[in-house]
Design a protein around this motif. Structure first.
Motif, PDB file in Angstrom:
ATOM      1  N   MET A   1       0.811  -1.207   0.000  1.00 49.42           N
ATOM      2  CA  MET A   1       0.000   0.000   0.000  1.00 49.42           C
ATOM      3  C   MET A   1       0.853   1.270   0.000  1.00 49.42           C
ATOM      4  O   MET A   1       0.316   2.372  -0.118  1.00 49.42           O
ATOM      5  N   THR A   2       2.172   1.128   0.107  1.00 45.45           N
ATOM      6  CA  THR A   2       3.055   2.288   0.013  1.00 45.45           C
ATOM      7  C   THR A   2       3.499   2.518  -1.419  1.00 45.45           C
ATOM      8  O   THR A   2       3.358   3.612  -1.974  1.00 45.45           O
ATOM      9  N   SER A   3       4.022   1.474  -2.058  1.00 47.50           N
ATOM     10  CA  SER A   3       4.508   1.596  -3.421  1.00 47.50           C
ATOM     11  C   SER A   3       3.420   1.342  -4.444  1.00 47.50           C
ATOM     12  O   SER A   3       3.535   1.758  -5.597  1.00 47.50           O
ATOM     13  N   GLY A   4       2.356   0.629  -4.052  1.00 46.46           N
ATOM     14  CA  GLY A   4       1.294   0.276  -4.989  1.00 46.46           C
ATOM     15  C   GLY A   4       1.591  -0.967  -5.793  1.00 46.46           C
ATOM     16  O   GLY A   4       0.751  -1.401  -6.581  1.00 46.46           O
ATOM     17  N   ASN A   5       2.745  -1.573  -5.604  1.00 50.07           N
ATOM     18  CA  ASN A   5       3.112  -2.748  -6.374  1.00 50.07           C
ATOM     19  C   ASN A   5       2.292  -3.974  -5.965  1.00 50.07           C
ATOM     20  O   ASN A   5       2.049  -4.194  -4.789  1.00 50.07           O
ATOM     21  N   VAL A   6       1.885  -4.727  -6.958  1.00 43.65           N
ATOM     22  CA  VAL A   6       1.033  -5.898  -6.740  1.00 43.65           C
ATOM     23  C   VAL A   6       1.908  -7.110  -6.456  1.00 43.65           C
ATOM     24  O   VAL A   6       2.822  -7.428  -7.213  1.00 43.65           O
ATOM     25  N   LEU A   7       1.626  -7.801  -5.346  1.00 42.77           N
ATOM     26  CA  LEU A   7       2.407  -8.968  -4.943  1.00 42.77           C
ATOM     27  C   LEU A   7       1.783 -10.274  -5.446  1.00 42.77           C
ATOM     28  O   LEU A   7       2.495 -11.216  -5.747  1.00 42.77           O
ATOM     29  N   LYS A   8       0.460 -10.312  -5.496  1.00 38.17           N
ATOM     30  CA  LYS A   8      -0.212 -11.530  -5.956  1.00 38.17           C
ATOM     31  C   LYS A   8      -1.661 -11.207  -6.282  1.00 38.17           C
ATOM     32  O   LYS A   8      -2.291 -10.388  -5.615  1.00 38.17           O
ATOM     33  N   VAL A   9      -2.202 -11.847  -7.329  1.00 37.08           N
ATOM     34  CA  VAL A   9      -3.620 -11.705  -7.711  1.00 37.08           C
ATOM     35  C   VAL A   9      -4.212 -13.099  -7.852  1.00 37.08           C
ATOM     36  O   VAL A   9      -3.663 -13.930  -8.576  1.00 37.08           O
TER      37      VAL A   9
END
Length: 298
Positions: free
Chosen positions: A290-298
């Protein structure tokens, strides 16, 4: 797995979001799909957090008043730098209401009674009653700790959020490996449950519902290994939630830690999003920073 997020809004209606997850296979996204999803998560959550700034300040004030923390504004009455003494009258009233609520719930044995609508289902009702009695009285469902913790938030803040995941725990010893599984009742801090600012009583129809988690680097690496997250780009936030900071401070567990690095903010978001751009929204679970906005898994 089935997960339920129960959220009692300031208008004091109970709304429930139920999510059924199948095999939980990780989706492979293209660069374009990942970018669109990232923009959606960042923009919509920013709007949601900005819209509830007033509510968070109210929660912060309630927590500080309950603990008797003097206000941090300029002290000028009746003279400059006058001492301020907080008399926690509201805290005493809160404790009284919490005690009455606990007595009302836990003096009833069992707290939930199962009855069948038709005589032919009496045996099934008896079996479910046995299951409820076992889950509550044995502590297997974490019923009593979860409810008592939730009552504190309900009385102090006017809002309580319950999180009931279906869990599996594996414990290994030199003799055997023991597996336990089933639902667990937890109380989630209201400030860590995020829904859109225009959400209605039907939380099932919300665009998204997010549980905000705070993890150290070691815990993040463990969760990544167990759940197949991509965490190479995970970053720590510049600052913590203001409500969380006051909770930690009033509980006496902030500061003085050997690990001075702030926790990493991970969002577990259940959302409706058109990931394949076919005009129909898919029901997704997204793990993201939630800081960088990068997605870790979907």
């Amino acid at each position: 797995r089935k997960r339920e997020s129960r959220h009692s809004c300031p208008w004091r209606d109970l709304i429930v979001r139920t999510i059924a997850i199948g095999e939980g296979k990780k989706l492979k996204l293209t660069i374009e799909q990942r970018a669109r999803l990232k923009d959606f998560l960042i923009n919509d959550h920013k709007k949601a957090l900005d819209a509830r700034a007033g509510w968070e300040n109210m929660c912060r004030t309630a927590i500080r008043m309950y603990q008797g923390t003097p206000p941090d504004h300029a002290r000028w009455l009746p003279f400059e730098n006058a001492p301020v003494i907080e008399v926690t009258i509201g805290a005493m009233a809160c404790d009284t209401v919490i005690s009455q609520a606990e007595d009302l719930i836990f003096q009833v044995k069992p707290p939930l009674t199962i009855r069948s609508r038709k005589g032919e289902f009496d045996d099934a009702a008896d079996a479910v009653q046995d299951l409820v009695n076992h889950g509550v009285e044995s502590g297997f469902w974490n019923f009593e700790p979860g409810v008592k913790e939730g009552l504190i938030d309900q009385v102090q803040l006017g809002t309580v959020v319950g999180y009931i995941p279906y869990t599996k725990t594996v414990r290994k010893t030199d003799i055997r490996e023991v597996e336990t599984f089933g639902p667990k009742i937890y109380c989630l801090a209201p400030e860590d449950f995020i829904i859109p600012p225009n959400a209605t009583k039907d939380v099932q129809a919300c665009k998204f519902a997010t549980m905000r988690m705070w993890m150290g680097k070691n815990e993040l690496n463990l969760r990544a290994r167990l759940s197949n997250w991509t965490v190479d780009d995970a970053a720590s936030p510049d600052s913590s939630s203001i409500v969380r900071a006051d909770r930690m401070r009033t509980a006496g567990v902030s500061g003085g830690s050997l690990d001075t690095k702030p926790a990493i903010t991970i969002g577990d978001t259940f959302c409706y999003f058109d990931i394949d751009d076919d005009g129909i929204e898919e029901d997704l679970e997204v793990i993201w920073n939630m800081t960088s906005g990068n997605v870790l898994k979907v």
